[in-house]
Design a protein around this motif. Structure first.
Motif, PDB file in Angstrom:
ATOM      1  N   PHE A  36      -0.811   7.097   9.648  1.00  0.00           N
ATOM      2  CA  PHE A  36      -2.160   6.561   9.818  1.00  0.00           C
ATOM      3  C   PHE A  36      -2.236   5.602  11.001  1.00  0.00           C
ATOM      4  N   LEU A  37      -1.407   4.570  10.978  1.00  0.00           N
ATOM      5  CA  LEU A  37      -1.448   3.573  12.061  1.00  0.00           C
ATOM      6  C   LEU A  37      -0.667   4.028  13.291  1.00  0.00           C
ATOM      7  N   ASN A  41       7.744   2.170  11.543  1.00  0.00           N
ATOM      8  CA  ASN A  41       8.218   1.516  10.326  1.00  0.00           C
ATOM      9  C   ASN A  41       9.647   1.988  10.091  1.00  0.00           C
ATOM     10  N   LEU A  90      -4.600  -3.521   5.240  1.00  0.00           N
ATOM     11  CA  LEU A  90      -3.509  -4.138   4.480  1.00  0.00           C
ATOM     12  C   LEU A  90      -2.346  -3.156   4.383  1.00  0.00           C
ATOM     13  N   GLY A  92       1.763  -2.486   3.155  1.00  0.00           N
ATOM     14  CA  GLY A  92       2.955  -2.909   2.416  1.00  0.00           C
ATOM     15  C   GLY A  92       2.628  -3.626   1.133  1.00  0.00           C
TER      16      GLY A  92
END
Ligand code: 2BA
Length: 107
Positions: A36-37, A41, A90, A92
């Motif tokens: 998505f972002l 990660n 938001l 995590g």
């Protein structure tokens, strides 16, 4: 045995990995990218004996914080100018899957 697949924020990864290593957990660390972002990660793969799963999850929970992350422009593209839209999301603490392991083989 269970396979824990834990997707963690890269800002938390160092601390989580240190804490897991300190408790003698074996794991593989992979550099990954959120769909998505599209931001980096870290995904941890851990083969864990059943009686150690709760301990591993507690360590991950302790060291992974929730935080707001900016949304990239491409995600907001198409939103009419001058209208209200979200610029942060938001993320995590960690996204964790616990799955049964049918066989564990080292050869
Ligand atoms: P991303 O896919 O980059 O997602 C980052 C954050 O964006 C998510 O945080 C969530 O708050 C938000 N988000 C994701 N998809 C969305 C959508 N379609 N609409 C609106 N907001 C959305 P988290 O849920 O904490 O996820 C953090 C990262 O964990 C994700 O990074 C992805 O790499 C992984 N992840 C989360 N859920 C997953 C799943 N069901 N399967 C595989 N990986 C997953």
């Amino acid at each position: 045995m269970k396979m824990i697949t834990a997707i963690v924020n890269r800002k938390d990864a160092g601390e989580v990995c240190d804490a897991l290593a300190e408790e003698k957990f074996a794991f593989t660390k992979m550099a990954t990218t959120g769909g998505f972002l599209k931001a980096g990660n870290v995904t941890l793969l851990m083969g864990v004996d059943d009686d150690k799963v709760d301990t591993a999850l507690a360590i991950i929970r302790k060291h992974c914080a929730q935080r707001m992350e900016p949304m990239p422009a491409v995600v907001n593209a198409g939103v009419p100018a001058f209208s209200y839209y979200k610029t942060e999301v938001l993320v995590g603490g960690a996204t964790v899957f616990v799955t049964p392991v049918e066989q564990f083989i080292k050869m």
